[in-house]
Design a protein around this motif. Structure first.
Motif, PDB file in Angstrom:
ATOM      1  N   GLY A  32       1.054  -1.194   0.044  1.00 15.41           N
ATOM      2  CA  GLY A  32       0.042   0.066  -0.076  1.00 15.41           C
ATOM      3  C   GLY A  32       0.971   1.334  -0.099  1.00 15.41           C
ATOM      4  O   GLY A  32       1.492   1.108   0.857  1.00 15.41           O
ATOM      5  N   LEU A  33       0.380   2.071  -0.896  1.00 13.91           N
ATOM      6  CA  LEU A  33       1.126   3.493  -0.891  1.00 13.91           C
ATOM      7  C   LEU A  33       0.875   4.518   0.076  1.00 13.91           C
ATOM      8  O   LEU A  33      -0.137   4.419   1.171  1.00 13.91           O
ATOM      9  CB  LEU A  33       0.749   4.144  -2.427  1.00 13.91           C
ATOM     10  CG  LEU A  33       1.715   5.505  -2.703  1.00 13.91           C
ATOM     11  CD1 LEU A  33       3.021   5.335  -2.973  1.00 13.91           C
ATOM     12  CD2 LEU A  33       0.751   6.081  -4.176  1.00 13.91           C
ATOM     13  N   GLU A  34       1.839   5.327   0.456  1.00 13.86           N
ATOM     14  CA  GLU A  34       1.632   6.327   1.485  1.00 13.86           C
ATOM     15  C   GLU A  34       0.845   7.380   1.292  1.00 13.86           C
ATOM     16  O   GLU A  34       1.177   8.691   1.148  1.00 13.86           O
ATOM     17  CB  GLU A  34       3.000   6.723   1.821  1.00 13.86           C
ATOM     18  CG  GLU A  34       3.840   5.544   2.548  1.00 13.86           C
ATOM     19  CD  GLU A  34       5.470   5.979   3.072  1.00 13.86           C
ATOM     20  OE1 GLU A  34       5.428   7.360   3.204  1.00 13.86           O
ATOM     21  OE2 GLU A  34       6.168   5.236   3.048  1.00 13.86           O
ATOM     22  N   TRP A  35      -0.544   7.281   1.282  1.00 16.26           N
ATOM     23  CA  TRP A  35      -1.414   8.408   1.088  1.00 16.26           C
ATOM     24  C   TRP A  35      -2.113   8.288   2.552  1.00 16.26           C
ATOM     25  O   TRP A  35      -2.268   7.430   3.079  1.00 16.26           O
ATOM     26  CB  TRP A  35      -2.494   8.051   0.121  1.00 16.26           C
ATOM     27  CG  TRP A  35      -2.261   8.244  -1.274  1.00 16.26           C
ATOM     28  CD1 TRP A  35      -1.467   7.421  -2.297  1.00 16.26           C
ATOM     29  CD2 TRP A  35      -2.463   9.489  -1.957  1.00 16.26           C
ATOM     30  NE1 TRP A  35      -1.225   8.005  -3.233  1.00 16.26           N
ATOM     31  CE2 TRP A  35      -1.816   9.411  -3.228  1.00 16.26           C
ATOM     32  CE3 TRP A  35      -2.837  10.911  -1.609  1.00 16.26           C
ATOM     33  CZ2 TRP A  35      -1.523  10.367  -4.242  1.00 16.26           C
ATOM     34  CZ3 TRP A  35      -2.748  11.790  -2.565  1.00 16.26           C
ATOM     35  CH2 TRP A  35      -2.178  11.629  -3.915  1.00 16.26           C
ATOM     36  N   ALA A  36      -2.585   9.321   3.169  1.00 15.82           N
ATOM     37  CA  ALA A  36      -3.203   9.565   4.497  1.00 15.82           C
ATOM     38  C   ALA A  36      -4.394   8.852   4.572  1.00 15.82           C
ATOM     39  O   ALA A  36      -4.653   8.289   5.627  1.00 15.82           O
ATOM     40  CB  ALA A  36      -3.340  11.132   4.757  1.00 15.82           C
ATOM     41  N   SER A  37      -4.937   8.509   3.293  1.00 15.92           N
ATOM     42  CA  SER A  37      -6.343   7.720   3.536  1.00 15.92           C
ATOM     43  C   SER A  37      -6.592   7.443   1.861  1.00 15.92           C
ATOM     44  O   SER A  37      -6.149   7.946   1.084  1.00 15.92           O
ATOM     45  CB  SER A  37      -7.441   8.480   4.226  1.00 15.92           C
ATOM     46  OG  SER A  37      -7.934   9.562   3.184  1.00 15.92           O
ATOM     47  N   ARG A  38      -7.517   6.364   2.069  1.00 16.47           N
ATOM     48  CA  ARG A  38      -8.044   6.069   0.652  1.00 16.47           C
ATOM     49  C   ARG A  38      -8.751   7.301  -0.019  1.00 16.47           C
ATOM     50  O   ARG A  38      -8.638   7.442  -1.173  1.00 16.47           O
ATOM     51  CB  ARG A  38      -8.948   4.698   0.659  1.00 16.47           C
ATOM     52  CG  ARG A  38      -9.770   4.519  -0.614  1.00 16.47           C
ATOM     53  CD  ARG A  38     -10.363   3.137  -0.603  1.00 16.47           C
ATOM     54  NE  ARG A  38      -9.593   2.062  -0.439  1.00 16.47           N
ATOM     55  CZ  ARG A  38      -8.838   1.527  -1.532  1.00 16.47           C
ATOM     56  NH1 ARG A  38      -8.894   2.147  -3.035  1.00 16.47           N
ATOM     57  NH2 ARG A  38      -8.002   0.521  -1.287  1.00 16.47           N
ATOM     58  N   ALA A  39      -9.399   7.901   0.874  1.00 20.36           N
ATOM     59  CA  ALA A  39     -10.370   9.078   0.586  1.00 20.36           C
ATOM     60  C   ALA A  39      -9.688  10.358  -0.154  1.00 20.36           C
ATOM     61  O   ALA A  39      -9.838  10.772  -1.260  1.00 20.36           O
ATOM     62  CB  ALA A  39     -10.964   9.781   1.822  1.00 20.36           C
ATOM     63  N   HIS A  40      -8.080  10.275   0.556  1.00 19.11           N
ATOM     64  CA  HIS A  40      -7.192  11.311  -0.246  1.00 19.11           C
ATOM     65  C   HIS A  40      -6.724  10.793  -1.661  1.00 19.11           C
ATOM     66  O   HIS A  40      -6.702  11.432  -2.727  1.00 19.11           O
ATOM     67  CB  HIS A  40      -5.948  11.367   0.536  1.00 19.11           C
ATOM     68  CG  HIS A  40      -6.350  12.347   1.840  1.00 19.11           C
ATOM     69  ND1 HIS A  40      -6.284  11.818   3.080  1.00 19.11           N
ATOM     70  CD2 HIS A  40      -6.178  13.583   1.939  1.00 19.11           C
ATOM     71  CE1 HIS A  40      -6.519  12.652   3.876  1.00 19.11           C
ATOM     72  NE2 HIS A  40      -6.609  14.008   3.210  1.00 19.11           N
ATOM     73  N   PHE A  41      -6.522   9.529  -1.983  1.00 26.85           N
ATOM     74  CA  PHE A  41      -5.965   9.166  -3.103  1.00 26.85           C
ATOM     75  C   PHE A  41      -7.303   9.015  -3.990  1.00 26.85           C
ATOM     76  O   PHE A  41      -7.075   9.671  -5.110  1.00 26.85           O
ATOM     77  CB  PHE A  41      -5.733   7.578  -2.717  1.00 26.85           C
ATOM     78  CG  PHE A  41      -5.441   6.745  -4.258  1.00 26.85           C
ATOM     79  CD1 PHE A  41      -4.249   6.932  -4.755  1.00 26.85           C
ATOM     80  CD2 PHE A  41      -6.287   5.889  -4.497  1.00 26.85           C
ATOM     81  CE1 PHE A  41      -3.854   6.059  -5.984  1.00 26.85           C
ATOM     82  CE2 PHE A  41      -5.935   5.283  -5.675  1.00 26.85           C
ATOM     83  CZ  PHE A  41      -4.881   5.270  -6.408  1.00 26.85           C
ATOM     84  N   GLU A  42      -8.776   8.819  -3.639  1.00 23.85           N
ATOM     85  CA  GLU A  42      -9.728   8.830  -4.609  1.00 23.85           C
ATOM     86  C   GLU A  42      -9.865  10.372  -5.192  1.00 23.85           C
ATOM     87  O   GLU A  42     -10.055  10.617  -6.140  1.00 23.85           O
ATOM     88  CB  GLU A  42     -10.598   8.409  -3.887  1.00 23.85           C
ATOM     89  CG  GLU A  42     -10.696   6.616  -3.792  1.00 23.85           C
ATOM     90  CD  GLU A  42     -11.784   6.060  -2.986  1.00 23.85           C
ATOM     91  OE1 GLU A  42     -12.757   6.811  -2.545  1.00 23.85           O
ATOM     92  OE2 GLU A  42     -11.773   4.710  -2.825  1.00 23.85           O
ATOM     93  N   ALA A  43      -9.603  11.390  -4.014  1.00 25.13           N
ATOM     94  CA  ALA A  43      -9.742  12.707  -4.583  1.00 25.13           C
ATOM     95  C   ALA A  43      -8.656  13.080  -5.479  1.00 25.13           C
ATOM     96  O   ALA A  43      -8.971  13.789  -6.521  1.00 25.13           O
ATOM     97  CB  ALA A  43      -9.383  13.394  -3.423  1.00 25.13           C
ATOM     98  N   MET A  44      -7.446  12.443  -5.566  1.00 26.23           N
ATOM     99  CA  MET A  44      -6.607  12.843  -6.449  1.00 26.23           C
ATOM    100  C   MET A  44      -6.955  12.247  -7.813  1.00 26.23           C
ATOM    101  O   MET A  44      -6.810  13.005  -8.846  1.00 26.23           O
ATOM    102  CB  MET A  44      -5.297  12.038  -5.917  1.00 26.23           C
ATOM    103  CG  MET A  44      -4.212  12.294  -6.878  1.00 26.23           C
ATOM    104  SD  MET A  44      -4.056  11.096  -8.237  1.00 26.23           S
ATOM    105  CE  MET A  44      -3.873   9.706  -7.392  1.00 26.23           C
ATOM    106  N   LEU A  45      -7.646  11.059  -7.986  1.00 25.94           N
ATOM    107  CA  LEU A  45      -7.868  10.246  -8.978  1.00 25.94           C
ATOM    108  C   LEU A  45      -9.205  11.362  -9.628  1.00 25.94           C
ATOM    109  O   LEU A  45      -9.055  11.224 -11.087  1.00 25.94           O
ATOM    110  CB  LEU A  45      -8.657   9.183  -8.705  1.00 25.94           C
ATOM    111  CG  LEU A  45      -7.464   8.024  -8.410  1.00 25.94           C
ATOM    112  CD1 LEU A  45      -8.271   6.708  -7.766  1.00 25.94           C
ATOM    113  CD2 LEU A  45      -6.367   7.787  -9.423  1.00 25.94           C
TER     114      LEU A  45
END
Length: 73
Positions: A32-45
């Protein structure tokens, strides 16, 4: 890093063996990558500027599927 010694040792043995095979270039284990949360990753997408960069990267490969992961040394 791999947190469990047995898995780390197994990964090292596998990598050492693969390196001697003809045609071998590289192999990686992912985690798993170092994003603060899945929500942050999805917001980036969903971010239009991020999408521009991701589609530019996608143009360089046959298959592009953004996922949460990192290469484990």
């Amino acid at each position: 890093m791999i947190s469990r010694p047995r898995e780390a040792a197994r990964a090292g043995r596998t990598s050492n063996y693969l390196r001697i095979l003809p045609g071998f270039i590289s192999a990686y284990i992912h985690r798993g990558l170092e994003w603060a949360s899945r929500a942050h990753f999805e917001a980036m997408l969903r971010d239009p500027k991020a999408q521009t960069h991701m589609w530019a990267a996608a143009a360089l490969v046959e298959k592009f599927e953004p996922h949460l992961y990192e290469v484990v040394p």
